[in-house]
Motif scaffolding. Sequence first.
Motif, PDB file in Angstrom:
ATOM      1  N   GLY A 144       8.294   9.119  -3.673  1.00 48.78           N
ATOM      2  CA  GLY A 144       8.997   8.465  -4.769  1.00 48.78           C
ATOM      3  C   GLY A 144       8.554   7.043  -4.995  1.00 48.78           C
ATOM      4  O   GLY A 144       8.661   6.515  -6.111  1.00 48.78           O
ATOM      5  N   ASN A 145       8.047   6.397  -3.958  1.00 48.72           N
ATOM      6  CA  ASN A 145       7.567   5.019  -4.063  1.00 48.72           C
ATOM      7  C   ASN A 145       6.084   4.937  -4.380  1.00 48.72           C
ATOM      8  O   ASN A 145       5.570   3.839  -4.623  1.00 48.72           O
ATOM      9  CB  ASN A 145       7.817   4.267  -2.750  1.00 48.72           C
ATOM     10  CG  ASN A 145       9.179   3.598  -2.721  1.00 48.72           C
ATOM     11  OD1 ASN A 145       9.726   3.256  -3.756  1.00 48.72           O
ATOM     12  ND2 ASN A 145       9.731   3.427  -1.535  1.00 48.72           N
ATOM     13  N   ALA A 146       5.390   6.063  -4.354  1.00 50.02           N
ATOM     14  CA  ALA A 146       3.929   6.057  -4.433  1.00 50.02           C
ATOM     15  C   ALA A 146       3.425   6.013  -5.872  1.00 50.02           C
ATOM     16  O   ALA A 146       4.152   6.286  -6.823  1.00 50.02           O
ATOM     17  CB  ALA A 146       3.376   7.295  -3.727  1.00 50.02           C
ATOM     18  N   MET A 147       2.160   5.654  -6.012  1.00 48.84           N
ATOM     19  CA  MET A 147       1.465   5.796  -7.284  1.00 48.84           C
ATOM     20  C   MET A 147       0.931   7.225  -7.381  1.00 48.84           C
ATOM     21  O   MET A 147       0.812   7.923  -6.380  1.00 48.84           O
ATOM     22  CB  MET A 147       0.292   4.815  -7.373  1.00 48.84           C
ATOM     23  CG  MET A 147       0.656   3.361  -7.201  1.00 48.84           C
ATOM     24  SD  MET A 147      -0.803   2.322  -7.424  1.00 48.84           S
ATOM     25  CE  MET A 147      -0.351   0.884  -6.454  1.00 48.84           C
ATOM     26  N   ALA A 156       0.792  -1.234   0.000  1.00 53.27           N
ATOM     27  CA  ALA A 156       0.000   0.000   0.000  1.00 53.27           C
ATOM     28  C   ALA A 156       0.818   1.274   0.000  1.00 53.27           C
ATOM     29  O   ALA A 156       0.331   2.324  -0.435  1.00 53.27           O
ATOM     30  CB  ALA A 156      -0.950  -0.009   1.208  1.00 53.27           C
ATOM     31  N   GLY A 157       2.058   1.214   0.509  1.00 53.55           N
ATOM     32  CA  GLY A 157       2.825   2.453   0.619  1.00 53.55           C
ATOM     33  C   GLY A 157       2.096   3.449   1.497  1.00 53.55           C
ATOM     34  O   GLY A 157       1.670   3.130   2.608  1.00 53.55           O
ATOM     35  N   ILE A 158       1.907   4.655   0.996  1.00 56.33           N
ATOM     36  CA  ILE A 158       1.211   5.682   1.775  1.00 56.33           C
ATOM     37  C   ILE A 158      -0.250   5.844   1.344  1.00 56.33           C
ATOM     38  O   ILE A 158      -0.938   6.760   1.792  1.00 56.33           O
ATOM     39  CB  ILE A 158       1.947   7.031   1.700  1.00 56.33           C
ATOM     40  CG1 ILE A 158       2.072   7.516   0.251  1.00 56.33           C
ATOM     41  CG2 ILE A 158       3.324   6.915   2.351  1.00 56.33           C
ATOM     42  CD1 ILE A 158       2.723   8.897   0.119  1.00 56.33           C
ATOM     43  N   GLY A 159      -0.709   4.958   0.463  1.00 54.92           N
ATOM     44  CA  GLY A 159      -2.139   4.920   0.171  1.00 54.92           C
ATOM     45  C   GLY A 159      -2.618   5.731  -1.017  1.00 54.92           C
ATOM     46  O   GLY A 159      -3.818   5.995  -1.137  1.00 54.92           O
TER      47      GLY A 159
END
Length: 322
Positions: free
Chosen positions: A299-302, A8-11
């Motif tokens: 940087g990791n997010a969609m 999920a990362g940060i959502g």
Amino acid sequence: MRFFDFCAGIGTGRMGLENIGLQCIGFSEIDIDSEYTYQAFFGQAEKNYGDLMEINPNDLPDFELMIAGFPCQSFSIVGQRKGIEDDRGQIIYGLINIMKAKHLPYFILENVKGLMNHDRGKTFTIILNDLNQAGYQVYHQVLNSIDYGIPQMRERIYLIGIRKDLVTHQLFSWAEPIDSPNLRNYLIDGIEIELNEKNKTYQTFLKYLNNKYNQGLFTIEQLCSEDYLVLDTRQSDLRLYKNKIPTLRTGRHGILYTREGKLRKLSGFESLLLQGIPKYLAERVKGKISDSRLLSQAGNAMTVSVIEAIGCSVLNYTRYYG
């Protein structure tokens, strides 16, 4: 339609799907810092099911759609490109196991564009074949965030899966591109860089400005005379951009820009905005999480708007709006 947010990362994937009315019923994330940010956005009551490789699918609630930005380090051109031999590369098989166990109707997967040519395309072919054997018709496309309402040049590969018994004669259609708003709407919080020998960011930038490749091409005064000029330093290169920003990445913390005659550094808050996170949510973590961590998480997010567009395409295909 109910969905589960894996890797999920940060959502940001969740934000995109909730924007079109879908309901999130749980998330899975192993990074503690990302979990903190996620819960700051969505509430402390949100349950993290933890490492998806250790989840018993029978312990998961029922859902119709999986979204997952599965780890990209194994396939990225900036990593060692170990691919499916890397433990992180095996996450795709953990996701496939959950798909099969839950008899999942649909999925949305995201990864770096480099996945397509890793090992001369063999890795991508294996993944597509395994998803096909798991019972899914898969559609894939490289989309760029700058084509979907965000002034960030961010190319990613997206895979849409539809369980074969649900496939119709209707062709799957990807969302049409839209114009991006002015970059200045996002560069509102940058950290002013003091132009002196004590400022490490400035001294690092001077090394790029005065190296053998760039020496004599620009001066600080020339660069700062133009508002909202984006400056990106990587290796020995100095790249300039207007009304767009290069791809946000976990290890890229040196994006600078000019505003009001000053040299500024892209802030963590701004990086969240450049992934489509609304200001009111970004403000929940501003000053509570370090800039370096927010820059890494962004940087990791969609990109929210891209997932929103893809979600609409899935709904249009399925004609399911419940």
